[in-house]
Design a protein around this motif. Structure first.
Motif, mmCIF file in Angstrom:
data_model
loop_
_atom_site.group_PDB
_atom_site.id
_atom_site.type_symbol
_atom_site.label_atom_id
_atom_site.label_comp_id
_atom_site.label_asym_id
_atom_site.label_seq_id
_atom_site.Cartn_x
_atom_site.Cartn_y
_atom_site.Cartn_z
ATOM 1 N N THR A 229 0.834 -1.205 0.000
ATOM 2 C CA THR A 229 0.000 0.000 0.000
ATOM 3 C C THR A 229 0.868 1.254 0.000
ATOM 4 O OG1 THR A 229 -1.714 -1.195 1.218
ATOM 5 C CG2 THR A 229 -1.819 1.204 1.245
ATOM 6 N N MET A 230 1.954 1.221 0.730
ATOM 7 C CA MET A 230 2.869 2.365 0.776
ATOM 8 C C MET A 230 3.443 2.660 -0.611
ATOM 9 S SD MET A 230 6.183 2.783 3.264
ATOM 10 C CE MET A 230 6.960 4.370 3.543
ATOM 11 N N LEU A 306 -6.622 -1.064 -5.814
ATOM 12 C CA LEU A 306 -7.464 -2.082 -5.190
ATOM 13 C C LEU A 306 -6.625 -2.867 -4.206
ATOM 14 C CD1 LEU A 306 -9.437 -3.424 -8.305
ATOM 15 C CD2 LEU A 306 -9.917 -1.429 -6.869
ATOM 16 N N ASP A 307 -6.726 -2.504 -2.938
ATOM 17 C CA ASP A 307 -6.010 -3.226 -1.891
ATOM 18 C C ASP A 307 -6.807 -4.475 -1.527
ATOM 19 O OD1 ASP A 307 -4.038 -3.770 -0.125
ATOM 20 O OD2 ASP A 307 -4.605 -2.258 1.361
ATOM 21 N N GLU A 308 -6.080 -5.551 -1.177
ATOM 22 C CA GLU A 308 -6.721 -6.841 -0.909
ATOM 23 C C GLU A 308 -7.621 -7.226 -2.091
ATOM 24 O OE1 GLU A 308 -5.647 -8.423 1.530
ATOM 25 O OE2 GLU A 308 -4.767 -6.891 2.791
ATOM 26 N N ALA A 309 -7.046 -7.220 -3.277
ATOM 27 C CA ALA A 309 -7.822 -7.432 -4.503
ATOM 28 C C ALA A 309 -8.630 -8.726 -4.499
ATOM 29 C CB ALA A 309 -6.893 -7.380 -5.719
ATOM 30 N N MET A 348 -3.111 -3.236 -8.242
ATOM 31 C CA MET A 348 -3.748 -4.206 -7.346
ATOM 32 C C MET A 348 -2.710 -4.752 -6.381
ATOM 33 S SD MET A 348 -6.535 -6.353 -9.591
ATOM 34 C CE MET A 348 -5.317 -7.326 -10.452
ATOM 35 N N ALA A 349 -3.127 -4.985 -5.154
ATOM 36 C CA ALA A 349 -2.251 -5.571 -4.135
ATOM 37 C C ALA A 349 -2.974 -6.748 -3.507
ATOM 38 C CB ALA A 349 -1.881 -4.541 -3.075
ATOM 39 N N ALA A 350 -2.216 -7.787 -3.181
ATOM 40 C CA ALA A 350 -2.824 -8.982 -2.602
ATOM 41 C C ALA A 350 -1.841 -9.686 -1.697
ATOM 42 C CB ALA A 350 -3.302 -9.936 -3.708
#
Length: 511
Positions: A229-230, A306-309, A348-350
């Motif tokens: 996220t950072m 989109l965090d926690e995609a 996107m992050a996952a």
């Protein structure tokens, strides 16, 4: 008694149509009828207008009033027609000048005491009026600065219906009122975070700069606390300022969403980060009545994060596939179609698994292999294949933290200068084409004679395609990243090193 006419604007997406507001007084039983396909909020304008006119010292006639919004087949939404309806009614009763009212396009919602409330969509509405040849608009005082952003347009800001009636010739004594001003939204005042805050993860930092230089989409995979996220939050700070056309488009979307603009256009790329519980309508736009832009449109010319995609609903993620290719979102209703721009960079992050501990050093993951596969399979293959850069982000160690404490790290300003230079190189190379960014260039052109790379440069990429390691779409996306790397490094053409590095950035998540 007779018929009076003025004008307003009905918005559909970012475009609009001119609406002629006609008012007729007839010697029938008292009443006030509004026709012309209004929605529920607009149908209630009759009560607002009658109360506002009475409280402003210019009551409406006791005879029958018929107000027509033409063209009648065009849907009209919202309370922004109140001022036009009120002035058309007063002009039909000769309280104000019908000639003066007919020359002005009016915007504004009336309060019951006669004051005018700021109205969403003023900027695209005034732009529509200018495009259709009108030169004078009247808006609530809270929207005056926003309307003034449209060049060559005379803007009349009024605080109340009484002021508007006096401007149009009503013989009333001016009375001071406390104007209703537009609220200042805090997100427009937030400073962009700096890239220098990021410690370690040099590959991810380079990937962000390449993404900014070429307009590429990014997928970051890693355990909690790795800095996904950072990293994503720093991508807008690497992007160049918006050009005039993009600035006007982003500002219009913000105005249509009901967010204040003040007296200046937005010049920095927007940042949108919807929660994983967002619906498809919240993501791409929609609504039961007036069609509003969603997060994807509001992120146009900026970043959609989109965090926690994998936690997003699959239909919500798959709804992004079409705008990722076309750059537009079309929302269809039974009687209308609204178009919104959606030229955003998707990040996107996952986590690697439901518990998030897989691959996190000495932490023990309790998820079985099939659970990890099912978790990441929530992001469909076709969507993931559209993401240019796919990278694994690892947690930093104590040793990396100590080393980084004494080193000077790249700032967002420095990185942005390199990004601007890389984009300028790409724009010059693509000057004779309709594209300006490497991410926009189609595969056949990249593989064509003018810019086709030597077989020695693409040997590793060709082998990956033959082994099934990448798809044909992935092959083309690696070529796009390679050209961005060459632009970023100041090279005229990618070599084996750039193609190899591009392949790593494309497949780094699984390597």
């Amino acid at each position: 008694m007779g018929i009076a006419r003025t004008h307003a604007v009905a918005l559909l997406g970012l475009t609009g149509a001119l609406v002629e507001v006609e008012a007729d007084i007839s010697a029938q039983l008292p009443g006030m009828i509004l026709i012309g396909l209004p929605d529920a909020a607009l149908s209630q304008a009759t009560q607002r207008v009658r109360a506002a006119a009475a409280n402003s010292g210019c009551p409406l006639t006791i005879h029958r009033l018929t107000i027509n919004l033409s063209p009648a087949a065009l849907p009209k939404h919202g309370a922004g027609f109140d001022l036009a309806i009120a002035l058309a009614c007063l002009a039909a009763d000769s309280t104000v000048s019908g000639e003066s009212v007919g020359k002005v396009v009016h915007f504004g919602e009336l309060a019951l005491d006669g004051r005018l409330r700021p109205t969403p969509g003023i900027l695209p509405g005034v732009m529509t009026a200018a495009r259709l040849g009108h030169t004078t608009v009247m808006v609530p005082i809270g929207n005056e600065a926003e309307a003034g952003l449209v060049p060559d347009m005379r803007v009349i800001g009024v605080a109340s219906l009484r002021e508007a009636a006096i401007f149009h010739g009503a013989k009333l004594t001016p009375k001071p009122v406390e104007p209703i001003l537009a609220a200042v939204t805090p997100d427009s005042l937030t400073a962009e975070p700096d890239l220098a805050d990021v410690i370690g993860n040099d590959d991810a930092i380079l990937a962000l700069q390449i993404a900014a230089a070429g307009g590429h989409h990014v997928f970051l995979l890693g355990p909690p606390g790795a800095g996904k996220t950072m990293l994503a939050a720093r991508l807008p700070g690497l992007l160049p300022d918006l050009d005039p056309v993009s600035s006007l488009e982003v500002s219009s979307l913000r105005s249509l969403s009901g967010l204040g603009l003040g007296g200046a256009l937005i010049t920095r790329p927007p940042w949108e980060a919807p929660h994983h519980t967002a619906t498809a309508a919240a993501m791409v736009g929609g609504g039961g009545g007036q069609i509003r832009p969603g997060a994807a449109s509001q992120a146009s010319h900026g970043v959609l994060f989109l965090d926690e995609a994998p936690e997003f609903a699959s239909p919500v993620l798959d709804a992004l596939r079409q705008p990722l290719e076309s750059g537009w979102i079309s929302i269809h209703r039974a009687n209308a179609v609204a178009h919104f721009p959606a030229r955003f960079q998707l990040v996107m992050a996952a986590n690697p698994c439901p518990c998030g501990k897989y691959g996190a050093g000495d932490l023990s993951c309790t998820c079985p292999p099939n659970a990890r596969r099912r978790y990441l399979a929530r992001i469909s293959g076709p969507l993931l294949d559209r993401i240019d850069i796919q990278l694994n982000v690892k947690r930093i160690t104590a040793a990396q933290l100590r080393v980084a404490a004494g080193t000077q790290r790249m700032t967002s300003v420095t990185a942005r200068h390199r990004v601007v230079a890389a984009r300028a190189a790409a724009a010059e190379r693509l000057g004779s084409t309709p594209w300006t960014l490497n991410s926009q260039v189609p595969g056949p052109w990249l593989r064509g004679a003018p810019v086709r790379l030597a077989p020695s440069a693409t040997a590793g990429l060709d082998r990956a395609l033959e082994r099934g390691g990448i798809t044909m779409r992935g092959y083309d996306r690696v070529l796009r990243i390679a050209w961005t790397l060459a632009d970023y490094d100041g090279l005229s053409i990618p070599g084996p090193d750039q193609v190899g590095q591009a392949l790593y950035l494309r497949k780094g998540m699984t390597s």
